[in-house]
Design a protein around this motif. Structure first.
Motif, short mmCIF file in Angstrom:
data_model
loop_
_atom_site.label_atom_id
_atom_site.label_comp_id
_atom_site.label_asym_id
_atom_site.label_seq_id
_atom_site.Cartn_x
_atom_site.Cartn_y
_atom_site.Cartn_z
N ALA A 131 -33.50 -7.36 -4.16
CA ALA A 131 -34.30 -6.30 -3.53
C ALA A 131 -35.11 -5.50 -4.55
O ALA A 131 -36.23 -5.08 -4.26
CB ALA A 131 -33.40 -5.36 -2.72
N VAL A 132 -34.55 -5.28 -5.74
CA VAL A 132 -35.25 -4.47 -6.75
C VAL A 132 -36.08 -5.32 -7.70
O VAL A 132 -36.90 -4.79 -8.45
CB VAL A 132 -34.29 -3.56 -7.55
CG1 VAL A 132 -33.63 -2.56 -6.63
CG2 VAL A 132 -33.27 -4.35 -8.33
N GLY A 133 -35.87 -6.61 -7.72
CA GLY A 133 -36.62 -7.50 -8.59
C GLY A 133 -35.96 -7.67 -9.94
O GLY A 133 -35.00 -6.97 -10.28
N PRO A 134 -36.50 -8.61 -10.70
CA PRO A 134 -35.89 -8.90 -12.01
C PRO A 134 -36.04 -7.72 -12.98
O PRO A 134 -36.96 -6.92 -12.87
CB PRO A 134 -36.67 -10.13 -12.50
CG PRO A 134 -37.95 -10.12 -11.73
CD PRO A 134 -37.66 -9.43 -10.43
N LEU A 135 -35.13 -7.67 -13.90
CA LEU A 135 -35.15 -6.62 -14.91
C LEU A 135 -36.07 -7.05 -16.05
O LEU A 135 -35.89 -8.12 -16.63
CB LEU A 135 -33.72 -6.39 -15.42
CG LEU A 135 -33.49 -5.22 -16.35
CD1 LEU A 135 -33.87 -3.91 -15.67
CD2 LEU A 135 -32.03 -5.17 -16.76
N PRO A 147 -28.11 4.66 2.68
CA PRO A 147 -27.17 4.14 3.69
C PRO A 147 -26.46 2.85 3.27
O PRO A 147 -25.27 2.69 3.53
CB PRO A 147 -28.06 3.91 4.92
CG PRO A 147 -29.17 4.88 4.76
CD PRO A 147 -29.42 4.98 3.28
N ARG A 148 -27.17 1.93 2.63
CA ARG A 148 -26.55 0.65 2.23
C ARG A 148 -25.38 0.89 1.28
O ARG A 148 -24.33 0.28 1.40
CB ARG A 148 -27.61 -0.26 1.58
CG ARG A 148 -27.09 -1.61 1.13
CD ARG A 148 -26.75 -2.47 2.34
NE ARG A 148 -26.29 -3.78 1.94
CZ ARG A 148 -25.01 -4.12 1.88
NH1 ARG A 148 -24.07 -3.26 2.19
NH2 ARG A 148 -24.65 -5.34 1.52
N ALA A 197 -34.64 2.71 -6.60
CA ALA A 197 -35.74 2.05 -5.88
C ALA A 197 -35.85 2.59 -4.45
O ALA A 197 -36.95 2.82 -3.96
CB ALA A 197 -35.54 0.54 -5.86
N TYR A 198 -34.72 2.82 -3.81
CA TYR A 198 -34.72 3.36 -2.45
C TYR A 198 -35.45 4.69 -2.39
O TYR A 198 -36.13 5.00 -1.42
CB TYR A 198 -33.27 3.50 -1.97
CG TYR A 198 -33.14 4.06 -0.57
CD1 TYR A 198 -33.20 3.22 0.54
CD2 TYR A 198 -32.95 5.42 -0.36
CE1 TYR A 198 -33.09 3.74 1.83
CE2 TYR A 198 -32.84 5.94 0.92
CZ TYR A 198 -32.90 5.10 2.01
OH TYR A 198 -32.80 5.60 3.28
N HIS A 199 -35.29 5.48 -3.44
CA HIS A 199 -35.91 6.81 -3.50
C HIS A 199 -37.26 6.79 -4.23
O HIS A 199 -37.79 7.85 -4.59
CB HIS A 199 -34.97 7.81 -4.17
CG HIS A 199 -33.74 8.08 -3.36
ND1 HIS A 199 -33.75 8.88 -2.24
CD2 HIS A 199 -32.47 7.62 -3.49
CE1 HIS A 199 -32.54 8.91 -1.72
NE2 HIS A 199 -31.74 8.16 -2.46
N ASN A 200 -37.78 5.59 -4.49
CA ASN A 200 -39.07 5.42 -5.18
C ASN A 200 -39.11 6.08 -6.55
O ASN A 200 -40.14 6.63 -6.95
CB ASN A 200 -40.23 5.92 -4.30
CG ASN A 200 -40.37 5.09 -3.05
OD1 ASN A 200 -40.36 3.86 -3.11
ND2 ASN A 200 -40.46 5.75 -1.91
N GLY A 206 -32.19 8.79 -13.20
CA GLY A 206 -32.87 8.74 -11.91
C GLY A 206 -32.32 9.81 -11.00
O GLY A 206 -31.92 10.88 -11.43
N VAL A 207 -32.26 9.49 -9.69
CA VAL A 207 -31.72 10.45 -8.73
C VAL A 207 -30.22 10.62 -9.00
O VAL A 207 -29.59 9.76 -9.63
CB VAL A 207 -31.98 9.99 -7.28
CG1 VAL A 207 -33.48 9.92 -6.99
CG2 VAL A 207 -31.31 8.66 -6.98
N PRO A 208 -29.62 11.73 -8.56
CA PRO A 208 -28.21 11.99 -8.87
C PRO A 208 -27.26 10.83 -8.51
O PRO A 208 -26.40 10.46 -9.32
CB PRO A 208 -27.88 13.25 -8.08
CG PRO A 208 -29.19 13.98 -8.02
CD PRO A 208 -30.23 12.89 -7.86
N GLY A 209 -27.42 10.26 -7.32
CA GLY A 209 -26.53 9.15 -6.94
C GLY A 209 -26.62 8.00 -7.91
O GLY A 209 -25.61 7.41 -8.32
#
Length: 181
Positions: A105-109, A52-53, A171-174, A117-120
């Motif tokens: 939100a995802v933290g440092p690289l 959604p974001r 990250a949203y999709h784990n 990852g996921v398609p999006g």
């Protein structure tokens, strides 16, 4: 034989925003076309579904990319005549804020990551790569012609934002990032 030569010549020209004919390999057309390709990949990312974001942010960015392409399609002296809206500081600042928010939100690289990852997220990684190419095209064009002062900074910051968006989407999709060791 002459007609064929004329046809080839016509196919090797394209029109800028004001109708001016230029070779299809002109720097201005390369920049406009690459921004259009970038916008298309954002559309593909949206079509494949994003959180959604990002579903909230990407359409705004797509409209700004149309604005950016309009700026690139017109030589400086024609932008005012055609009422082309320049990229504004608030647009660049919004991308900076978005990048910071998503990165926090995802933290440092920790290391380089493998795109995917996921398609999006995968499409956002492709969009980021196309954005980097668009930035190179904008910089090359800016060495020859005057562009809006915030054109290059906007495209550069968008590249950072797209990277943060791809990481955020995974990250949203784990889905863990694949680190390069």
């Amino acid at each position: 034989m002459m007609a064929l030569g004329t046809t080839v010549l016509r196919e090797a020209l394209a029109a800028l925003g004001g109708g001016q004919q230029v070779p299809t390999d002109a720097l201005r057309l390369d920049a406009v076309g690459t921004v259009d390709e970038l916008n298309s990949f954002l559309g593909v990312a949206l079509a494949h579904g994003v959180c959604p974001r990002l579903r909230e942010e990407l359409p705004v960015i797509q409209r700004e990319l149309i604005q950016l392409a309009s700026n690139l399609a017109f030589p400086e002296e024609e932008r005012q005549r055609y009422h082309v809206q320049p990229i504004e500081a608030g647009q660049v600042a919004r991308l900076e804020t978005l990048t910071d928010e998503l990165s926090q939100a995802v933290g440092p690289l920790a290391n380089f990551i493998v795109p995917g990852g996921v398609p999006g997220a995968a499409y956002l990684h492709v969009a980021r790569a196309v954005c980097l190419r668009a930035h190179r095209a904008v910089v090359a064009l800016s060495r020859r012609e005057a562009l809006g002062a915030l054109t290059s900074p906007y495209v550069c910051q968008l590249g950072h934002a797209l990277f943060a968006m791809a990481r955020y989407e995974n990250a949203y999709h784990n889905v863990p990032e694949t680190l390069v060791n």
